[in-house]
Design a protein around this motif. Structure first.
Motif, short mmCIF file in Angstrom:
data_model
loop_
_atom_site.label_atom_id
_atom_site.label_comp_id
_atom_site.label_asym_id
_atom_site.label_seq_id
_atom_site.Cartn_x
_atom_site.Cartn_y
_atom_site.Cartn_z
N ARG A 1 -28.26 -20.76 4.68
CA ARG A 1 -29.24 -19.89 4.04
C ARG A 1 -29.04 -18.44 4.48
O ARG A 1 -28.34 -18.16 5.45
CB ARG A 1 -30.66 -20.36 4.38
N VAL A 2 -29.66 -17.53 3.73
CA VAL A 2 -29.54 -16.09 3.99
C VAL A 2 -30.93 -15.51 4.21
O VAL A 2 -31.83 -15.69 3.38
CB VAL A 2 -28.84 -15.37 2.82
N HIS A 3 -31.10 -14.82 5.33
CA HIS A 3 -32.37 -14.20 5.70
C HIS A 3 -32.14 -12.70 5.91
O HIS A 3 -31.16 -12.31 6.54
CB HIS A 3 -32.93 -14.82 6.97
N VAL A 4 -33.04 -11.88 5.42
CA VAL A 4 -32.83 -10.43 5.39
C VAL A 4 -34.04 -9.69 5.92
O VAL A 4 -35.18 -10.08 5.65
CB VAL A 4 -32.56 -9.97 3.93
N VAL A 5 -33.79 -8.63 6.67
CA VAL A 5 -34.82 -7.63 6.93
C VAL A 5 -34.34 -6.34 6.29
O VAL A 5 -33.24 -5.86 6.57
CB VAL A 5 -35.11 -7.46 8.45
N PHE A 6 -35.15 -5.82 5.37
CA PHE A 6 -34.77 -4.67 4.54
C PHE A 6 -35.69 -3.50 4.81
O PHE A 6 -36.92 -3.67 4.90
CB PHE A 6 -34.83 -5.05 3.07
N GLN A 7 -35.10 -2.33 4.94
CA GLN A 7 -35.87 -1.10 5.14
C GLN A 7 -35.59 -0.15 3.98
O GLN A 7 -34.49 0.39 3.86
CB GLN A 7 -35.46 -0.43 6.46
N PRO A 8 -36.57 0.07 3.09
CA PRO A 8 -36.35 1.04 2.00
C PRO A 8 -36.06 2.42 2.57
O PRO A 8 -36.59 2.79 3.63
CB PRO A 8 -37.68 1.02 1.24
N HIS A 9 -35.23 3.18 1.88
CA HIS A 9 -34.82 4.51 2.32
C HIS A 9 -35.31 5.54 1.30
O HIS A 9 -34.90 5.50 0.14
CB HIS A 9 -33.29 4.56 2.44
N LEU A 10 -36.18 6.40 1.72
CA LEU A 10 -36.77 7.49 0.94
C LEU A 10 -37.93 6.99 0.05
O LEU A 10 -37.84 5.94 -0.59
CB LEU A 10 -35.75 8.20 0.05
N GLY B 1 -30.21 -1.48 5.00
CA GLY B 1 -30.87 -0.21 4.75
C GLY B 1 -30.13 0.94 5.42
O GLY B 1 -29.31 0.73 6.31
N ALA B 2 -30.42 2.16 4.98
CA ALA B 2 -29.72 3.34 5.48
C ALA B 2 -30.45 4.01 6.65
O ALA B 2 -30.00 5.04 7.14
CB ALA B 2 -29.54 4.36 4.35
N GLY B 3 -31.54 3.42 7.11
CA GLY B 3 -32.29 4.01 8.21
C GLY B 3 -31.99 3.36 9.54
O GLY B 3 -30.88 2.89 9.79
N ASP B 4 -33.01 3.28 10.39
CA ASP B 4 -32.80 2.75 11.75
C ASP B 4 -32.96 1.25 11.83
O ASP B 4 -32.99 0.68 12.93
CB ASP B 4 -33.72 3.45 12.75
N VAL B 5 -33.04 0.55 10.69
CA VAL B 5 -33.07 -0.91 10.70
C VAL B 5 -31.84 -1.49 11.38
O VAL B 5 -31.88 -2.59 11.94
CB VAL B 5 -33.21 -1.46 9.25
N THR B 6 -30.75 -0.74 11.38
CA THR B 6 -29.52 -1.20 12.03
C THR B 6 -29.74 -1.51 13.51
O THR B 6 -29.04 -2.35 14.08
CB THR B 6 -28.41 -0.14 11.87
N GLU B 7 -30.71 -0.85 14.13
CA GLU B 7 -30.96 -1.05 15.55
C GLU B 7 -31.57 -2.43 15.86
O GLU B 7 -31.62 -2.84 17.03
CB GLU B 7 -31.89 0.05 16.07
N LEU B 8 -32.01 -3.15 14.83
CA LEU B 8 -32.63 -4.46 15.06
C LEU B 8 -31.60 -5.56 15.28
O LEU B 8 -31.97 -6.67 15.69
CB LEU B 8 -33.51 -4.84 13.87
N GLY B 9 -30.32 -5.30 15.01
CA GLY B 9 -29.30 -6.34 15.14
C GLY B 9 -29.29 -6.99 16.51
O GLY B 9 -29.32 -8.23 16.63
N GLU B 10 -29.27 -6.18 17.56
CA GLU B 10 -29.23 -6.73 18.92
C GLU B 10 -30.53 -7.46 19.25
O GLU B 10 -30.52 -8.47 19.96
CB GLU B 10 -28.98 -5.61 19.93
N GLU B 11 -31.65 -6.96 18.74
CA GLU B 11 -32.92 -7.64 19.00
C GLU B 11 -32.97 -8.99 18.30
O GLU B 11 -33.53 -9.96 18.83
CB GLU B 11 -34.08 -6.75 18.54
#
Length: 466
Positions: A360-369, A445-455
């Motif tokens: 399965r595929v699970h996503v956390v998405f952060q809208p940008h702008l 997303g293009a924001g700081d959602v990338t920082e959640l990877g390690e968490e």
């Protein structure tokens, strides 16, 4: 038409926002060409130390005295009046250039390959640069992300070729003077700048029109906007060489028999009277096969034999934040992607589906702008509904102020899948609770959602221990 500059014109160059990926890239190029460089950023980012090691004088925190004896100031799009260094530069009458104008000066004297498109331009320009370097052509390049296999996002290679990612967001790509233009797609985006989809299309037309006689225009035939541009330019500019690529029958270079397995992609590329080559990529997805087909066309135009081009493309292992593997825990693979337009999100999730197989595929998405969310919330919700679980964070505002009535709830409430709104602090635990071995988790997303990877990886490890 913008005035063009050479590096010799600029004298000592001071960069405002020098820590940004685009501005720091231009600074690297100028340092490599012997230009005296200084610069300031609001934050003490690692790239400042890298630039200092290359000979730049860098500062953290804006102050008028940081300008020193600069002759030219290069600014990022976020620098506005009220910045003390910008205001001091205006008062002193210094030459002030947008980042794109500084990059245009660094391109001077090269054979310029400029890659544009609403999506895919970072990966496509990266593929081209890796392919040309692999062939020993020592290209210079400026790309909007760090690239595995290149080490950096910008470099003066010493050869005659220059590969540039051409940013359409504010029409600044019209400052370039390309010899080759690649257009991966043309869709409505950046409507805070353009206003209408028609204005976006017209900007790409103006960009393609910068090509000189006998210049090369390479367009994706599968994308309606890029296909329309190719058709129009063939009609208006018979002096150009126009080539198309795609999976459809009408493409000049046609991709057939795609296979995706184990995070890799392969297909046959056909053109001319029975000519063909096999694209074998270390990155997944039909969209990457399309990007590689565009890069292949550029490689042949630069003098590579088909076999050389294919070998170079096979050596590409990805660009930062483009289906970027972050790690695995408890049998769950975690990826990160910069997608911030519905078409990009859909492509990322289709790729995730192919890589996950039965998982399965699970996503956390952060809208940008706020503006982009207002225009595309339905498209985001439709794309995210391809996931089994989609958590939607608050909007990342970047340069914008809130717009009344616009929030990430527009996306979250329209989802047709499990999930919904989420706070960043709770997202890792929620994803770890639903993910099982064989599944994929993505931060998008293009924001700081990338920082959640390690968490997320840490939460998955905690679940595994429990």
């Amino acid at each position: 038409m913008q005035q063009t500059h050479t590096l010799h014109d600029l004298g000592r160059v001071h960069f405002l926002g020098i820590g940004g990926v685009g501005v720091s890239g231009v600074a690297r190029l100028m340092l490599a060409r012997g230009v005296p460089v200084s610069g300031t950023d609001a934050k003490d980012l690692p790239v400042l130390a890298e630039l200092s090691a290359l000979g730049a004088r860098t500062h953290v925190g804006y102050a008028a005295e940081n300008l020193g004896d600069a002759d030219t100031v290069v600014i990022s799009s976020v620098i506005k009046p009220g910045n003390p260094e910008y205001d001091a530069a205006v008062e002193r009458g210094l030459r002030i250039l947008h980042r794109s104008e500084g990059l245009a000066a660094a391109m001077d004297g090269h054979h310029v390959v400029a890659v544009a498109g609403t999506h895919g331009k970072t990966t496509t320009s990266s593929l081209i640069a890796v392919m040309l370097r692999h062939a020993g052509l020592a290209p210079s390049f400026a790309i909007g992300a760090n690239v595995a296999g290149l080490g950096v996002n910008a470099e003066h290679g010493g050869g005659r070729l220059f590969v540039a990612e051409a940013d359409e967001s504010d029409a600044s790509f019209l400052n370039y003077r390309p010899d080759v233009v690649v257009v991966t797609n043309v869709e409505a985006d950046h409507l805070d700048h353009y206003g209408t989809a028609e204005a976006v299309a017209q900007s790409f037309h103006a960009f393609a029109s910068l090509l000189p006689a006998d210049g090369l225009l390479v367009c994706c035939a599968d994308d309606p906007g890029a296909h329309a541009l190719a058709t129009r330019m063939r009609r208006e500019r018979p002096d150009l060489r126009v080539q198309t690529y795609g999976f459809g029958d009408g493409a000049d270079r046609r991709l057939v028999d795609p296979v995706h397995e184990g995070g890799r992609s392969e297909c046959t590329l056909e053109w001319g009277s029975g000519e063909q080559a096999v694209l074998d990529l270390a990155v997944p997805g039909d969209h990457n096969l399309l990007n590689a087909a565009a890069a292949f066309a550029v490689g042949l135009d630069c003098g590579l034999e088909p076999e050389e081009a294919v070998r170079g493309l096979a050596s590409f292992t990805g660009a930062s934040r483009r289906f970027d593997f972050r790690g695995e825990a408890a049998g769950v693979r975690v990826y990160d992607d910069y997608a911030h337009h519905p078409t990009e999100v859909l492509a990322a999730l289709r790729t995730a589906r192919a890589v996950a197989g039965e998982g399965r595929v699970h996503v956390v998405f952060q809208p940008h702008l706020y503006s982009r969310t207002r225009e595309f919330w339905r498209g985001f919700a439709d794309a995210l509904s391809l996931a089994d679980t989609a958590l939607v964070l608050d909007i990342y505002p970047a340069r914008e102020q809130p717009i009344p009535g616009v929030s990430s709830d527009l996306v979250a409430n329209a989802l047709n899948t499990d999930g919904g709104p989420a706070a960043a602090a709770e997202a890792p635990a929620r994803l770890a609770a639903v993910a099982a071995p064989g599944d994929i988790v993505m931060t998008i997303g293009a924001g700081d959602v990338t920082e959640l990877g390690e968490e997320i990886l840490a939460a998955l490890r905690g679940t595994a221990r429990a």
